[in-house]
Design a protein around this motif. Sequence first.
Motif, mmCIF file in Angstrom:
data_model
loop_
_atom_site.group_PDB
_atom_site.id
_atom_site.type_symbol
_atom_site.label_atom_id
_atom_site.label_comp_id
_atom_site.label_asym_id
_atom_site.label_seq_id
_atom_site.Cartn_x
_atom_site.Cartn_y
_atom_site.Cartn_z
ATOM 1 N N SER A 74 -1.823 0.070 -5.023
ATOM 2 C CA SER A 74 -1.577 1.039 -3.996
ATOM 3 C C SER A 74 -0.354 0.936 -3.226
ATOM 4 O O SER A 74 0.243 -0.190 -3.206
ATOM 5 C CB SER A 74 -2.648 0.958 -2.950
ATOM 6 N N LEU A 75 0.443 1.960 -2.907
ATOM 7 C CA LEU A 75 1.485 1.959 -2.096
ATOM 8 C C LEU A 75 1.425 1.023 -0.690
ATOM 9 O O LEU A 75 2.247 0.360 -0.472
ATOM 10 C CB LEU A 75 1.879 3.473 -1.755
ATOM 11 N N ARG A 76 0.197 1.186 -0.396
ATOM 12 C CA ARG A 76 -0.146 0.318 1.072
ATOM 13 C C ARG A 76 0.197 -1.138 0.744
ATOM 14 O O ARG A 76 0.852 -1.767 1.469
ATOM 15 C CB ARG A 76 -1.532 0.285 1.337
ATOM 16 N N ARG A 89 4.038 -1.530 0.628
ATOM 17 C CA ARG A 89 4.754 -0.817 1.888
ATOM 18 C C ARG A 89 5.925 -1.223 2.285
ATOM 19 O O ARG A 89 7.157 -0.689 2.889
ATOM 20 C CB ARG A 89 3.780 -0.166 2.807
ATOM 21 N N GLU A 90 5.923 -2.585 2.776
ATOM 22 C CA GLU A 90 7.021 -3.187 3.280
ATOM 23 C C GLU A 90 8.157 -3.469 2.282
ATOM 24 O O GLU A 90 9.250 -3.960 2.902
ATOM 25 C CB GLU A 90 6.376 -4.842 3.722
ATOM 26 N N GLU A 121 10.332 -1.545 1.649
ATOM 27 C CA GLU A 121 11.154 -0.451 1.606
ATOM 28 C C GLU A 121 12.240 -0.304 0.814
ATOM 29 O O GLU A 121 12.668 0.976 -0.013
ATOM 30 C CB GLU A 121 11.422 -0.131 3.158
ATOM 31 N N LYS A 155 13.102 7.076 4.492
ATOM 32 C CA LYS A 155 12.156 6.560 5.344
ATOM 33 C C LYS A 155 11.292 7.270 6.292
ATOM 34 O O LYS A 155 10.093 7.287 6.391
ATOM 35 C CB LYS A 155 12.782 5.155 5.833
ATOM 36 N N LEU A 166 8.327 8.017 3.469
ATOM 37 C CA LEU A 166 7.574 6.831 3.525
ATOM 38 C C LEU A 166 6.794 6.866 5.003
ATOM 39 O O LEU A 166 5.555 6.334 4.867
ATOM 40 C CB LEU A 166 8.330 5.510 3.489
ATOM 41 N N GLU A 167 7.311 7.345 6.032
ATOM 42 C CA GLU A 167 6.568 7.622 7.339
ATOM 43 C C GLU A 167 6.091 8.643 7.426
ATOM 44 O O GLU A 167 5.281 8.758 8.733
ATOM 45 C CB GLU A 167 7.550 7.052 8.244
ATOM 46 N N LEU A 226 -1.063 6.099 1.827
ATOM 47 C CA LEU A 226 -0.793 5.047 1.365
ATOM 48 C C LEU A 226 -1.583 4.186 0.406
ATOM 49 O O LEU A 226 -1.312 3.145 -0.416
ATOM 50 C CB LEU A 226 -0.501 3.909 2.540
ATOM 51 N N SER A 272 -1.544 6.547 -3.208
ATOM 52 C CA SER A 272 -0.425 6.739 -4.109
ATOM 53 C C SER A 272 -0.342 5.164 -4.656
ATOM 54 O O SER A 272 -0.778 4.335 -4.318
ATOM 55 C CB SER A 272 0.788 6.911 -2.932
ATOM 56 N N TRP A 280 3.137 9.468 -6.145
ATOM 57 C CA TRP A 280 2.680 9.399 -4.625
ATOM 58 C C TRP A 280 2.019 10.608 -4.381
ATOM 59 O O TRP A 280 2.236 11.836 -4.731
ATOM 60 C CB TRP A 280 3.795 9.175 -3.563
#
Length: 188
Positions: free
Chosen positions: A45-47, A50-51, A53, A81, A85-86, A92, A95, A109
Amino acid sequence: RFLAARGYRPVRTARMWSVDPRDVDVGDLARLERERAREGFRVVSLRSVREREQDLHALYAEAAADEPSDEPEVVRFDEWKRNVLEHPDLSLEGSAVVLHDERPVSLAWIGGDLEGGRAAHWFTGTLRAYRRRGLARFAKLATIRWAAANGVTALLAGNDATNADVVALNEHLGYRSRAAGTRHAKDL
């Protein structure tokens, strides 16, 4: 005829697609996960990434640069971002990112009104060096599986009509073309 009579010409056609993710056969995904694991790939998962970036931005920007377009897309990190992304509608959890030896190499996503059962593919793409391996399909299938399991009943997608690879992928996965729109331009 109205636009042509005024000097406009068609320059780009986009297609809109939809599918009920509960109707898509995602049974092939388990096999793909096993096979890809032997090659050093896995979908997450994107989550879960996620960090990362900068890595995600590099993947997104390279894939976006190759999308059919009248103007090349420049994806600046700070704008990406903030705007992608935000974005509060980006899922999250739903995706997907494909990793190769922990490097993000492909993504699909989704986001939208998940509580209302509607979502859309925001972007699907793969790094140039990893294309033609079915990784976009791998990522997209993961998003479809998630959407079906999480109450999404309408999953939308849009793409340039000349993007033959994405058109073929959408058709293979059972998406139905619902509408097309053509952009017109006039030389001044």
